[in-house]
Design a protein around this motif. Structure first.
Motif, mmCIF file in Angstrom:
data_model
loop_
_atom_site.group_PDB
_atom_site.id
_atom_site.type_symbol
_atom_site.label_atom_id
_atom_site.label_comp_id
_atom_site.label_asym_id
_atom_site.label_seq_id
_atom_site.Cartn_x
_atom_site.Cartn_y
_atom_site.Cartn_z
ATOM 1 N N GLU B 10 0.848 -1.213 0.000
ATOM 2 C CA GLU B 10 0.000 0.000 0.000
ATOM 3 C C GLU B 10 0.875 1.251 0.000
ATOM 4 O O GLU B 10 0.564 2.239 -0.660
ATOM 5 N N LYS B 11 1.954 1.173 0.796
ATOM 6 C CA LYS B 11 2.861 2.318 0.897
ATOM 7 C C LYS B 11 3.531 2.586 -0.460
ATOM 8 O O LYS B 11 3.641 3.731 -0.894
ATOM 9 N N GLU B 13 2.324 1.734 -3.374
ATOM 10 C CA GLU B 13 1.306 2.249 -4.306
ATOM 11 C C GLU B 13 1.095 3.739 -4.090
ATOM 12 O O GLU B 13 0.954 4.511 -5.043
ATOM 13 N N LEU B 14 1.059 4.129 -2.803
ATOM 14 C CA LEU B 14 0.894 5.555 -2.485
ATOM 15 C C LEU B 14 2.032 6.373 -3.091
ATOM 16 O O LEU B 14 1.801 7.411 -3.714
ATOM 17 N N SER B 17 1.765 6.706 -6.726
ATOM 18 C CA SER B 17 0.721 7.629 -7.181
ATOM 19 C C SER B 17 1.100 9.086 -6.905
ATOM 20 O O SER B 17 0.331 9.993 -7.190
#
Lengths: 143, 194
Positions: B10-11, B13-14, B17
């Motif tokens: 998730e980190k 992906e953040l 982005s």
């Protein structure tokens, strides 16, 4: 250099790569094997040297320079977006201006008048609805 | 345990982005390991800092292509490794400052025991300089960059077994060189420099 078959384990012990039981066995073995004991000592010395070197060669400005480069890249992206938007906006205004000009030259009702008429019509509908509600309230019908 | 910590997907992906907090966290965690890796390969402080900056920017801009098939650290090292090899190829006539020439001025000897430590350090540096390029690099990757066997394997495109045996041969070679220089292995003198 060394002949002991356990030498590789002596180095792996120094790397912290042996499971606890094997690490304990390596220490016990080195107590009676000068070859492995010497290997462990040299390894420890090399590790100490490199830890000093790491401190001396610490990359002080790297983190800041990467962040600066990222910010500069982001600002450049925004600049590119603006540079693309300005001609697009100018083109849109020019098109609208031409349309209004052509519109005023035709026999039909000019566009500007149409916009004013539509606005008035909407205002009348809203006003009419308000009147109806007021009338119904006066007649005692609770909505 | 390698030098680069594992980041939750998730980190990553953040950060991919464009989230600035996640990106900063990555930069903070990766700067030193990537720099020491570049230093281990290029053996020149200035070049290593430039290469690390470019490699980090490359890592951040290609985060979207990281699918999590390998460990994140291994992927980062392979990006940095390709970058360093490109640089080394382009700049084959570069001045190769040895690692020992890096500033160790903070550890200057100031009394008798410290000069003993400095002598031990110089002797070790000379022995390291006598090693083959392959042996020196694998020792640098392990000791300077602090990489695990797996990370070295990923960065140098070989198996973990090959890394272990190469590292073993390099260390034994170093021990042989030190012995030939008439050195008795002793961890203490270098440690005194602290």
């Amino acid at each position: 250099m060394g002949n002991c078959s356990e030498l590789e384990k002596a180095y792996m012990f120094g790397d912290g790569e042996l499971p606890p039981e094997e690490a304990a066995a390596a220490i016990a073995h080195a107590a009676s094997c000068p070859d492995c004991a010497a290997a462990m000592e040299t390894h420890e010395r090399v590790k100490t040297y490199f830890s000093l070197l790491r401190q001396a060669a610490r990359p002080v400005g790297l983190e800041a320079s990467v962040k600066y480069a990222l910010r500069a890249a982001a600002e450049e992206d925004i600049g590119i977006l603006w540079r693309a938007m300005v001609p697009a906006g100018a083109l849109a205004f020019a098109t609208l201006g031409c349309w209004l000009l052509l519109d005023s030259w035709t026999d039909q009702q000019p566009l500007s008048d149409m916009i004013v008429d539509r606005g008035s019509a909407i205002y009348e509908v809203i006003g009419g609805t308000d009147d109806l509600l007021r009338q119904l309230k006066l007649e005692g019908q609770d909505l | 345990m390698g030098a680069i910590p594992d980041f939750p997907p998730e980190k990553l992906e953040l950060a991919a982005s464009g989230d600035s907090a996640a990106t900063e966290e990555l930069v903070r965690a990766l700067s030193a390991p990537v720099y020491y890796f570049c230093l281990a390969i290029l053996k020149n402080g200035e070049q290593a800092e430039d290469a690390a900056q470019e490699a980090l920017l490359k890592v951040l801009s290609s985060l979207v292509s990281f699918k999590g098939k390998s460990a994140f650290g291994s992927w980062v090292y392979s990006v940095a490794s390709n970058h360093c090899l490109d640089l080394a190829r382009k700049n084959s006539r570069r001045r190769e400052t040895s690692l020992e020439e890096l500033s160790l001025s903070g550890f200057e000897p100031c009394d008798g025991s410290d000069s003993e430590a400095a002598a031990a350090r110089h002797s070790l540096e000379a022995a390291l300089a006598e090693l083959s390029e392959e042996h020196r690099t694998v020792i640098n990757l392990r000791e300077l960059a602090g990489m695990s066997y797996g990370e070295i394997a990923a960065a140098t495109s070989c198996s973990e077994g090959t890394v272990k045996s190469r590292l073993f041969r390099a260390r034994e070679e170093l021990r042989r060189v030190l012995a030939a220089r008439g050195e008795k292995p002793d961890a203490e003198p270098v440690a005194k420099e602290l």
